[in-house]
Design a protein around this motif. Structure first.
Motif, mmCIF file in Angstrom:
data_model
loop_
_atom_site.group_PDB
_atom_site.id
_atom_site.type_symbol
_atom_site.label_atom_id
_atom_site.label_comp_id
_atom_site.label_asym_id
_atom_site.label_seq_id
_atom_site.Cartn_x
_atom_site.Cartn_y
_atom_site.Cartn_z
ATOM 1 N N ARG A 28 4.458 -14.502 1.987
ATOM 2 C CA ARG A 28 3.596 -15.109 0.960
ATOM 3 C C ARG A 28 2.367 -14.248 0.670
ATOM 4 N NH1 ARG A 28 4.157 -21.449 2.718
ATOM 5 N NH2 ARG A 28 6.329 -21.622 2.055
ATOM 6 N N ARG B 226 3.480 -11.380 -1.535
ATOM 7 C CA ARG B 226 3.671 -11.847 -2.918
ATOM 8 C C ARG B 226 2.339 -11.911 -3.651
ATOM 9 N NH1 ARG B 226 7.016 -14.527 -6.470
ATOM 10 N NH2 ARG B 226 8.778 -14.375 -5.052
ATOM 11 N N LEU B 227 1.331 -12.446 -3.007
ATOM 12 C CA LEU B 227 0.009 -12.551 -3.621
ATOM 13 C C LEU B 227 -0.580 -11.169 -3.908
ATOM 14 C CD1 LEU B 227 -2.377 -14.255 -4.567
ATOM 15 C CD2 LEU B 227 -3.171 -14.286 -2.195
ATOM 16 N N LEU C 164 0.963 -8.251 -4.362
ATOM 17 C CA LEU C 164 1.675 -7.562 -5.434
ATOM 18 C C LEU C 164 1.408 -8.202 -6.791
ATOM 19 C CD1 LEU C 164 5.075 -6.756 -3.713
ATOM 20 C CD2 LEU C 164 3.075 -5.282 -3.982
ATOM 21 N N THR C 165 1.318 -9.520 -6.833
ATOM 22 C CA THR C 165 1.014 -10.202 -8.087
ATOM 23 C C THR C 165 -0.371 -9.816 -8.585
ATOM 24 O OG1 THR C 165 2.467 -12.041 -7.501
ATOM 25 C CG2 THR C 165 0.798 -12.465 -9.192
ATOM 26 N N HIS D 131 -1.967 -7.141 -8.085
ATOM 27 C CA HIS D 131 -2.016 -5.732 -8.485
ATOM 28 C C HIS D 131 -1.042 -5.413 -9.622
ATOM 29 C CE1 HIS D 131 -4.877 -4.011 -5.651
ATOM 30 N NE2 HIS D 131 -4.403 -4.851 -4.759
ATOM 31 N N GLY D 132 -0.467 -6.424 -10.239
ATOM 32 C CA GLY D 132 0.403 -6.192 -11.394
ATOM 33 C C GLY D 132 1.763 -5.628 -11.050
ATOM 34 N N ILE E 209 4.488 -7.439 -10.053
ATOM 35 C CA ILE E 209 5.345 -8.613 -9.912
ATOM 36 C C ILE E 209 6.830 -8.246 -9.941
ATOM 37 C CG2 ILE E 209 5.343 -9.229 -12.367
ATOM 38 C CD1 ILE E 209 5.112 -11.744 -9.495
ATOM 39 N N ARG E 210 7.200 -7.190 -10.655
ATOM 40 C CA ARG E 210 8.615 -6.814 -10.738
ATOM 41 C C ARG E 210 9.172 -6.320 -9.402
ATOM 42 N NH1 ARG E 210 5.590 -2.910 -12.721
ATOM 43 N NH2 ARG E 210 6.008 -0.732 -12.303
ATOM 44 N N VAL F 58 8.271 -7.830 -6.466
ATOM 45 C CA VAL F 58 8.059 -8.893 -5.476
ATOM 46 C C VAL F 58 9.336 -9.296 -4.751
ATOM 47 C CG1 VAL F 58 7.431 -11.332 -5.205
ATOM 48 C CG2 VAL F 58 5.923 -9.800 -6.445
ATOM 49 N N ASP F 59 10.408 -9.570 -5.461
ATOM 50 C CA ASP F 59 11.606 -10.094 -4.797
ATOM 51 C C ASP F 59 12.167 -9.131 -3.754
ATOM 52 O OD1 ASP F 59 11.473 -12.470 -6.227
ATOM 53 O OD2 ASP F 59 12.816 -11.761 -7.800
ATOM 54 N N GLU G 72 9.617 -8.646 -0.840
ATOM 55 C CA GLU G 72 9.626 -9.787 0.084
ATOM 56 C C GLU G 72 10.812 -9.704 1.043
ATOM 57 O OE1 GLU G 72 7.528 -13.684 -1.773
ATOM 58 O OE2 GLU G 72 9.571 -13.286 -2.421
#
Length: 136
Positions: free
Chosen positions: A25, A28-29, A31-32, A34-35, A37-38, A40-41, A44
């Motif tokens: 978690r 995820r935060l 990476l989100t 810092h832009g 998001i692509r 993240v999956d 993780e």
């Protein structure tokens, strides 16, 4: 758009299986924010495998480290206090359904590169297992 400046985060965690969820978690935060998001999956999944190995197979504390290096490399790593090398990835056949032992094979298959190295600093021993994802 990810930042052009390098950054790094470290999350020190106890030897507790709940640390795997906290690490995932937190990643995820990061990476989100810092832009990225692509990423993240996959990130993780990789962090889960690395931190899970550090917590399950050692008796001491561990750490998750996340580093961004422009122009586009994300490095995810797990430190633990055990200096023994990680078990090498095993390539499983399509009919094998093992409960354990697939972690580093997943890392090898999903990351753009991975490795490990022993650590010794201030009398502490351990290892750092890492993998990299290209943002491009």
């Amino acid at each position: 758009m990810p930042e052009n400046d390098p950054w790094e985060y470290s999350l020190y965690i106890p030897n507790d299986l709940r640390a795997v969820t906290v690490s995932r978690r937190t990643l995820r935060l990061i990476l989100t924010m810092h832009g990225l998001i692509r990423l993240v999956d996959v990130a993780e999944l990789l962090a889960t495998e690395l931190v899970s190995n550090a917590v399950r197979h050692t008796k001491g504390p561990a750490a998750l480290r996340v580093r961004w290096s422009p122009p586009g490399t994300l490095r995810i790593g797990a430190w633990d206090a055990d200096p023994e090398p990680p078990e090498p990835p095993v390539v499983f056949g399509p009919t094998e359904e093992l409960e354990e032992g697939r972690g580093l094979e997943l890392v090898r298959a999903c990351a753009d590169g991975w490795g490990w190295h022993p650590l010794a600093r201030h009398g502490n021993r351990g290892k750092y297992v890492w993998c990299e994802l290209a943002a491009g």
